[in-house]
Design a protein around this motif. Structure first.
Motif, PDB file in Angstrom:
ATOM      1  N   UNK A 118       0.809  -1.215   0.000  1.00 11.76           N
ATOM      2  CA  UNK A 118       0.000   0.000   0.000  1.00 11.76           C
ATOM      3  C   UNK A 118       0.843   1.267   0.000  1.00 11.76           C
ATOM      4  N   UNK A 119       2.110   1.158   0.261  1.00 18.61           N
ATOM      5  CA  UNK A 119       2.939   2.364   0.263  1.00 18.61           C
ATOM      6  C   UNK A 119       3.516   2.699  -1.113  1.00 18.61           C
ATOM      7  N   UNK A 120       3.253   1.842  -2.098  1.00 19.79           N
ATOM      8  CA  UNK A 120       3.736   2.135  -3.451  1.00 19.79           C
ATOM      9  C   UNK A 120       2.685   2.906  -4.236  1.00 19.79           C
ATOM     10  N   UNK A 121       3.188   3.716  -5.174  1.00 19.33           N
ATOM     11  CA  UNK A 121       2.284   4.521  -5.999  1.00 19.33           C
ATOM     12  C   UNK A 121       1.510   3.652  -6.960  1.00 19.33           C
ATOM     13  N   UNK A 122       0.228   4.018  -7.219  1.00 22.91           N
ATOM     14  CA  UNK A 122      -0.448   3.401  -8.349  1.00 22.91           C
ATOM     15  C   UNK A 122      -0.044   4.168  -9.585  1.00 22.91           C
ATOM     16  N   UNK A 123      -0.266   3.554 -10.737  1.00 22.88           N
ATOM     17  CA  UNK A 123       0.074   4.195 -11.991  1.00 22.88           C
ATOM     18  C   UNK A 123      -1.204   4.728 -12.635  1.00 22.88           C
ATOM     19  N   UNK A 124      -1.075   5.860 -13.317  1.00 24.06           N
ATOM     20  CA  UNK A 124      -2.223   6.434 -14.026  1.00 24.06           C
ATOM     21  C   UNK A 124      -2.043   6.221 -15.520  1.00 24.06           C
ATOM     22  N   UNK A 125      -3.084   5.680 -16.154  1.00 28.96           N
ATOM     23  CA  UNK A 125      -3.115   5.547 -17.619  1.00 28.96           C
ATOM     24  C   UNK A 125      -4.188   6.488 -18.116  1.00 28.96           C
ATOM     25  N   UNK A 126      -3.798   7.444 -18.941  1.00 23.69           N
ATOM     26  CA  UNK A 126      -4.736   8.509 -19.285  1.00 23.69           C
ATOM     27  C   UNK A 126      -4.562   8.942 -20.736  1.00 23.69           C
ATOM     28  N   UNK A 127      -5.658   9.338 -21.362  1.00 24.71           N
ATOM     29  CA  UNK A 127      -5.641   9.713 -22.781  1.00 24.71           C
ATOM     30  C   UNK A 127      -6.636  10.824 -23.034  1.00 24.71           C
ATOM     31  N   UNK A 128      -6.365  11.605 -24.069  1.00 19.23           N
ATOM     32  CA  UNK A 128      -7.387  12.505 -24.612  1.00 19.23           C
ATOM     33  C   UNK A 128      -8.117  11.727 -25.715  1.00 19.23           C
ATOM     34  N   UNK A 129      -9.431  11.655 -25.603  1.00 22.03           N
ATOM     35  CA  UNK A 129     -10.224  10.857 -26.545  1.00 22.03           C
ATOM     36  C   UNK A 129     -11.088  11.756 -27.416  1.00 22.03           C
ATOM     37  N   UNK A 130     -11.193  11.387 -28.675  1.00 17.89           N
ATOM     38  CA  UNK A 130     -12.000  12.115 -29.658  1.00 17.89           C
ATOM     39  C   UNK A 130     -13.107  11.208 -30.194  1.00 17.89           C
ATOM     40  N   UNK A 131     -14.068  11.785 -30.926  1.00 19.03           N
ATOM     41  CA  UNK A 131     -15.164  10.966 -31.434  1.00 19.03           C
ATOM     42  C   UNK A 131     -14.660   9.722 -32.175  1.00 19.03           C
ATOM     43  N   UNK A 132     -15.284   8.587 -31.874  1.00 23.06           N
ATOM     44  CA  UNK A 132     -14.905   7.323 -32.504  1.00 23.06           C
ATOM     45  C   UNK A 132     -13.861   6.549 -31.705  1.00 23.06           C
ATOM     46  N   UNK A 133     -13.188   7.204 -30.780  1.00 23.27           N
ATOM     47  CA  UNK A 133     -12.157   6.530 -29.975  1.00 23.27           C
ATOM     48  C   UNK A 133     -12.795   5.626 -28.926  1.00 23.27           C
ATOM     49  N   UNK A 134     -12.100   4.510 -28.662  1.00 24.83           N
ATOM     50  CA  UNK A 134     -12.555   3.564 -27.643  1.00 24.83           C
ATOM     51  C   UNK A 134     -11.468   3.422 -26.580  1.00 24.83           C
ATOM     52  N   UNK A 135     -11.868   3.443 -25.330  1.00 21.69           N
ATOM     53  CA  UNK A 135     -10.909   3.267 -24.231  1.00 21.69           C
ATOM     54  C   UNK A 135     -11.472   2.195 -23.311  1.00 21.69           C
ATOM     55  N   UNK A 136     -10.593   1.406 -22.672  1.00 23.13           N
ATOM     56  CA  UNK A 136     -11.086   0.371 -21.762  1.00 23.13           C
ATOM     57  C   UNK A 136     -10.670   0.678 -20.328  1.00 23.13           C
ATOM     58  N   UNK A 137     -11.607   0.507 -19.421  1.00 20.96           N
ATOM     59  CA  UNK A 137     -11.360   0.636 -17.989  1.00 20.96           C
ATOM     60  C   UNK A 137     -11.408  -0.765 -17.399  1.00 20.96           C
ATOM     61  N   UNK A 138     -10.253  -1.299 -16.993  1.00 21.57           N
ATOM     62  CA  UNK A 138     -10.232  -2.666 -16.467  1.00 21.57           C
ATOM     63  C   UNK A 138     -11.109  -2.812 -15.223  1.00 21.57           C
TER      64      UNK A 138
END
Ligand code: GLV
Ligand code: MN
Length: 208
Positions: A118-138
């Motif tokens: 719990x003392x380690x950082x989580x990682x952030x996965x982030x994007x700018x999305x435009x129309x038609x783009x698909x992103x997945x949230x695990x």
């Protein structure tokens, strides 16, 4: 991530006496099932009025709204965003999610579990999305979306591999519970002053 069905369908039926369902809901008598049980005029083609102070609105077609989804392991929703509207950090304990942008520009991302302790950082996965783009949230991971445009609204369709994904909104899980979490616990856990905790707990938007 729901269990596999063991029959063609199991249109859910509301049993007045049943309060707890071990998995899914009780099936309607197949003889009485009609096409309408697999149908919901959800209006996902049109904007829904945004009332929330977050500046976003989720319009759901989950099992609750569409009984034919019972045991099928899928669900869908539309998310409307005001200019600079946010879908605040939240997670779905029972579903992975895909997001498809229809209109506008979204800043969307998710954070991981803490790698080893719990003392380690989580990682952030982030994007700018435009129309038609698909992103997945695990499944189970905390995610958010923000309409980066301050003038135009944005729209996305989200799909889930659960009939009932569940949602844990990060802010509410900490500051919007009933009864409230003991202030000393939150102050110590978040390195914050108890006065600030009191302030956060008093915000009515926490209870929305
Ligand atoms: C988007 O992430 C949603 O769950 O509505
Ligand atoms: Mn989500």
């Amino acid at each position: 991530s729901d269990p596999d069905p063991v029959q063609d369908f199991c249109v859910s039926v509301n049993e007045t006496d049943a309060k707890v369902y071990v998995n899914g809901k009780t099936c309607k008598d197949p003889e009485t099932v009609t096409a309408d049980d697999f149908f919901f005029a959800a209006g996902l083609h049109e904007p829904h009025e945004i009332l929330s102070p977050y500046g976003s609105r989720v319009t759901m077609a989950f099992e609750r709204q569409l009984p034919g989804l019972n045991t099928q392991g899928v669900a869908v929703a539309r998310v409307d965003f005001d200019p600079h509207g946010v879908n605040p950090p939240h997670s779905h304990p029972r579903a992975s999610e895909t997001l498809t942008v229809l209109e506008g520009k979204l800043y969307a991302g998710f954070s991981t579990t803490n790698p080893h302790d719990r003392d380690e950082k989580s990682k952030l996965y982030v994007k700018i999305l435009n129309p038609g783009d698909v992103f997945v949230f695990p499944r189970g991971l905390t995610h958010f979306q923000f309409n980066v445009d301050g003038k135009k609204s944005a729209v996305a369709i989200v799909n889930f591999n659960s009939q009932n994904p569940g949602v844990v909104t990060a802010g509410k899980a900490l500051f919007g519970t009933e009864p409230p979490i003991d202030r000393e616990v939150l102050a110590k856990s978040l390195y914050l002053d108890e006065k600030l905790i009191k302030y956060l707990q008093s915000q009515t938007w926490m209870g929305n």
